[in-house]
Motif scaffolding. Structure first.
Motif, PDB file in Angstrom:
ATOM      1  N   LEU A 234       0.819  -1.215   0.000  1.00 40.53           N
ATOM      2  CA  LEU A 234       0.000   0.000   0.000  1.00 40.53           C
ATOM      3  C   LEU A 234       0.852   1.264   0.000  1.00 40.53           C
ATOM      4  N   GLY A 235       2.168   1.088   0.130  1.00 42.94           N
ATOM      5  CA  GLY A 235       3.052   2.245   0.208  1.00 42.94           C
ATOM      6  C   GLY A 235       3.090   2.875   1.582  1.00 42.94           C
ATOM      7  N   TYR A 236       2.580   2.167   2.591  1.00 41.92           N
ATOM      8  CA  TYR A 236       2.560   2.705   3.950  1.00 41.92           C
ATOM      9  C   TYR A 236       3.952   2.607   4.568  1.00 41.92           C
ATOM     10  N   VAL A 237       4.448   3.717   5.103  1.00 37.53           N
ATOM     11  CA  VAL A 237       5.781   3.732   5.712  1.00 37.53           C
ATOM     12  C   VAL A 237       5.720   4.318   7.119  1.00 37.53           C
ATOM     13  N   GLY A 238       4.634   4.084   7.819  1.00 37.06           N
ATOM     14  CA  GLY A 238       4.474   4.594   9.174  1.00 37.06           C
ATOM     15  C   GLY A 238       5.542   4.073  10.120  1.00 37.06           C
ATOM     16  N   ASN A 239       5.737   4.785  11.207  1.00 37.84           N
ATOM     17  CA  ASN A 239       6.722   4.435  12.238  1.00 37.84           C
ATOM     18  C   ASN A 239       8.150   4.426  11.703  1.00 37.84           C
ATOM     19  N   THR A 240       8.382   5.204  10.646  1.00 35.42           N
ATOM     20  CA  THR A 240       9.720   5.318  10.080  1.00 35.42           C
ATOM     21  C   THR A 240      10.223   6.744  10.305  1.00 35.42           C
ATOM     22  N   PRO A 241      11.346   6.913  10.997  1.00 35.94           N
ATOM     23  CA  PRO A 241      11.829   8.268  11.262  1.00 35.94           C
ATOM     24  C   PRO A 241      12.238   8.988   9.987  1.00 35.94           C
ATOM     25  N   ILE A 242      12.034  10.300   9.956  1.00 37.05           N
ATOM     26  CA  ILE A 242      12.412  11.131   8.818  1.00 37.05           C
ATOM     27  C   ILE A 242      13.582  12.009   9.240  1.00 37.05           C
ATOM     28  N   ALA A 243      14.687  11.897   8.506  1.00 40.30           N
ATOM     29  CA  ALA A 243      15.854  12.722   8.819  1.00 40.30           C
ATOM     30  C   ALA A 243      15.640  14.136   8.290  1.00 40.30           C
ATOM     31  N   GLY A 244      15.856  15.123   9.121  1.00 38.64           N
ATOM     32  CA  GLY A 244      15.703  16.497   8.688  1.00 38.64           C
ATOM     33  C   GLY A 244      14.261  16.962   8.768  1.00 38.64           C
ATOM     34  N   PRO A 245      13.951  18.112   8.171  1.00 35.10           N
ATOM     35  CA  PRO A 245      12.592  18.655   8.225  1.00 35.10           C
ATOM     36  C   PRO A 245      11.606  17.804   7.432  1.00 35.10           C
ATOM     37  N   TYR A 246      10.325  17.919   7.786  1.00 37.23           N
ATOM     38  CA  TYR A 246       9.275  17.169   7.097  1.00 37.23           C
ATOM     39  C   TYR A 246       9.230  17.593   5.631  1.00 37.23           C
ATOM     40  N   PRO A 247       9.340  16.619   4.695  1.00 33.78           N
ATOM     41  CA  PRO A 247       9.403  16.988   3.282  1.00 33.78           C
ATOM     42  C   PRO A 247       8.061  17.363   2.668  1.00 33.78           C
ATOM     43  N   GLY A 248       6.978  17.147   3.393  1.00 34.78           N
ATOM     44  CA  GLY A 248       5.670  17.475   2.846  1.00 34.78           C
ATOM     45  C   GLY A 248       5.075  16.337   2.037  1.00 34.78           C
ATOM     46  N   VAL A 249       3.875  16.581   1.505  1.00 33.01           N
ATOM     47  CA  VAL A 249       3.168  15.562   0.723  1.00 33.01           C
ATOM     48  C   VAL A 249       3.885  15.383  -0.615  1.00 33.01           C
ATOM     49  N   PRO A 250       4.113  14.140  -1.060  1.00 32.17           N
ATOM     50  CA  PRO A 250       4.780  13.911  -2.342  1.00 32.17           C
ATOM     51  C   PRO A 250       4.027  14.572  -3.504  1.00 32.17           C
ATOM     52  N   GLU A 251       4.770  15.061  -4.461  1.00 32.51           N
ATOM     53  CA  GLU A 251       4.174  15.758  -5.602  1.00 32.51           C
ATOM     54  C   GLU A 251       3.185  14.890  -6.361  1.00 32.51           C
ATOM     55  N   GLU A 252       3.480  13.582  -6.481  1.00 34.69           N
ATOM     56  CA  GLU A 252       2.570  12.717  -7.244  1.00 34.69           C
ATOM     57  C   GLU A 252       1.212  12.588  -6.563  1.00 34.69           C
ATOM     58  N   ILE A 253       1.197  12.666  -5.225  1.00 35.71           N
ATOM     59  CA  ILE A 253      -0.075  12.598  -4.501  1.00 35.71           C
ATOM     60  C   ILE A 253      -0.849  13.899  -4.677  1.00 35.71           C
ATOM     61  N   ILE A 254      -0.150  15.025  -4.605  1.00 33.18           N
ATOM     62  CA  ILE A 254      -0.800  16.319  -4.818  1.00 33.18           C
ATOM     63  C   ILE A 254      -1.424  16.377  -6.208  1.00 33.18           C
ATOM     64  N   LYS A 255      -0.681  15.880  -7.205  1.00 30.93           N
ATOM     65  CA  LYS A 255      -1.189  15.870  -8.579  1.00 30.93           C
ATOM     66  C   LYS A 255      -2.373  14.943  -8.713  1.00 30.93           C
ATOM     67  N   LEU A 256      -2.287  13.771  -8.088  1.00 24.64           N
ATOM     68  CA  LEU A 256      -3.377  12.807  -8.143  1.00 24.64           C
ATOM     69  C   LEU A 256      -4.665  13.397  -7.574  1.00 24.64           C
ATOM     70  N   LEU A 257      -4.562  14.193  -6.525  1.00 27.56           N
ATOM     71  CA  LEU A 257      -5.731  14.788  -5.875  1.00 27.56           C
ATOM     72  C   LEU A 257      -6.157  16.111  -6.515  1.00 27.56           C
ATOM     73  N   GLY A 258      -5.385  16.573  -7.518  1.00 29.34           N
ATOM     74  CA  GLY A 258      -5.732  17.819  -8.202  1.00 29.34           C
ATOM     75  C   GLY A 258      -5.572  19.047  -7.334  1.00 29.34           C
ATOM     76  N   LEU A 259      -4.558  19.042  -6.479  1.00 29.47           N
ATOM     77  CA  LEU A 259      -4.366  20.136  -5.534  1.00 29.47           C
ATOM     78  C   LEU A 259      -3.137  20.992  -5.866  1.00 29.47           C
ATOM     79  N   GLU A 260      -2.683  20.926  -7.104  1.00 28.45           N
ATOM     80  CA  GLU A 260      -1.518  21.717  -7.467  1.00 28.45           C
ATOM     81  C   GLU A 260      -1.792  23.206  -7.272  1.00 28.45           C
ATOM     82  N   GLY A 261      -0.797  23.913  -6.748  1.00 29.10           N
ATOM     83  CA  GLY A 261      -0.895  25.353  -6.589  1.00 29.10           C
ATOM     84  C   GLY A 261      -1.619  25.809  -5.362  1.00 29.10           C
ATOM     85  N   LEU A 262      -2.138  24.895  -4.566  1.00 24.18           N
ATOM     86  CA  LEU A 262      -2.883  25.274  -3.356  1.00 24.18           C
ATOM     87  C   LEU A 262      -1.949  25.369  -2.168  1.00 24.18           C
TER      88      LEU A 262
END
Length: 211
Positions: free
Chosen positions: A183-211
């Motif tokens: 499912l692409g779930y990667v919970g409980n995995t630490p992220i090094a550095g600042p939060y990178p935000g929602v992946p671009e492909e997900i934003i595009k899939l949801l039609g939220l570009e530019g928001l």
């Protein structure tokens, strides 16, 4: 595969009911009867270190054997995920249909009746139980009931069974940790550095570009 016997929603309902009973009781009235549930064991907080369910599993070994074949036909193993039976989805179904709730009791009738139906169909078509039929024969039976818009009226019971079985199988399968990778779930995995935000492909899939 064993979920908590008491969900957060159930707890809220019990607390709300108990609070309402105390608030509405007139002075001098008898204390309300304790809330009860149709559990085999005494209701208590779930013990996550030693998970268990407070009801019996009603399906027979032969029924579970048929379900093990069926869930694997629905969700076979692939390069990223295990076969459904290997992570106990058929056992999950046994636990699910044994739960003492109205929806689960309805599902019990559908699943147990459906297992009987599909074995009857296998005997009718091939002279053997469903588990003894070849993979091609098994798949052909499922193909005949997997689409309600194409199945003939005489297969309506099989269609109803397969729709319910498919839904419960998917639910049991994708709530197991072994399938989260697919499912692409990667919970409980630490992220090094600042939060990178929602992946671009997900934003595009949801039609939220530019928001």
């Amino acid at each position: 595969m064993n979920p908590s016997p008491l969900s957060r929603r159930d707890i809220f309902k019990l607390v709300a009911a108990a609070s309402a009973a105390g608030a509405l009781a007139p002075a001098g009235a008898e204390p309300p009867k304790p809330l009860t549930r149709h559990f085999k064991n005494t209701l208590s907080d779930p013990d996550y270190a030693h998970p268990s369910i407070p009801w019996d599993k009603p399906l027979e070994k032969s029924e579970l054997a048929t379900l093990a074949v069926l869930v694997d036909l629905i969700l076979p193993a692939d390069e990223t995920s295990p076969a459904a039976s290997s992570i106990g989805v058929h056992d999950f179904l046994n636990e699910w249909v044994g739960a003492p709730y109205t929806e689960n009791r309805v599902d019990y009738e559908i699943i147990r009746g459906g297992v009987a139906w599909i074995n009857t169909q296998a005997w009718k078509l091939h002279g053997k139980a469903f588990t003894e039929a070849t993979a091609t024969q098994q798949t052909a039976i499922l193909d005949s009931i997997c689409d309600a818009t194409k199945a003939p009226p005489e297969l309506a019971s099989g269609v109803r069974f397969f729709q319910k079985l498919r839904t419960l199988t998917l639910g049991g399968y994708y709530t197991h940790p072994a399938t989260w990778k697919s499912l692409g779930y990667v919970g409980n995995t630490p992220i090094a550095g600042p939060y990178p935000g929602v992946p671009e492909e997900i934003i595009k899939l949801l039609g939220l570009e530019g928001l």
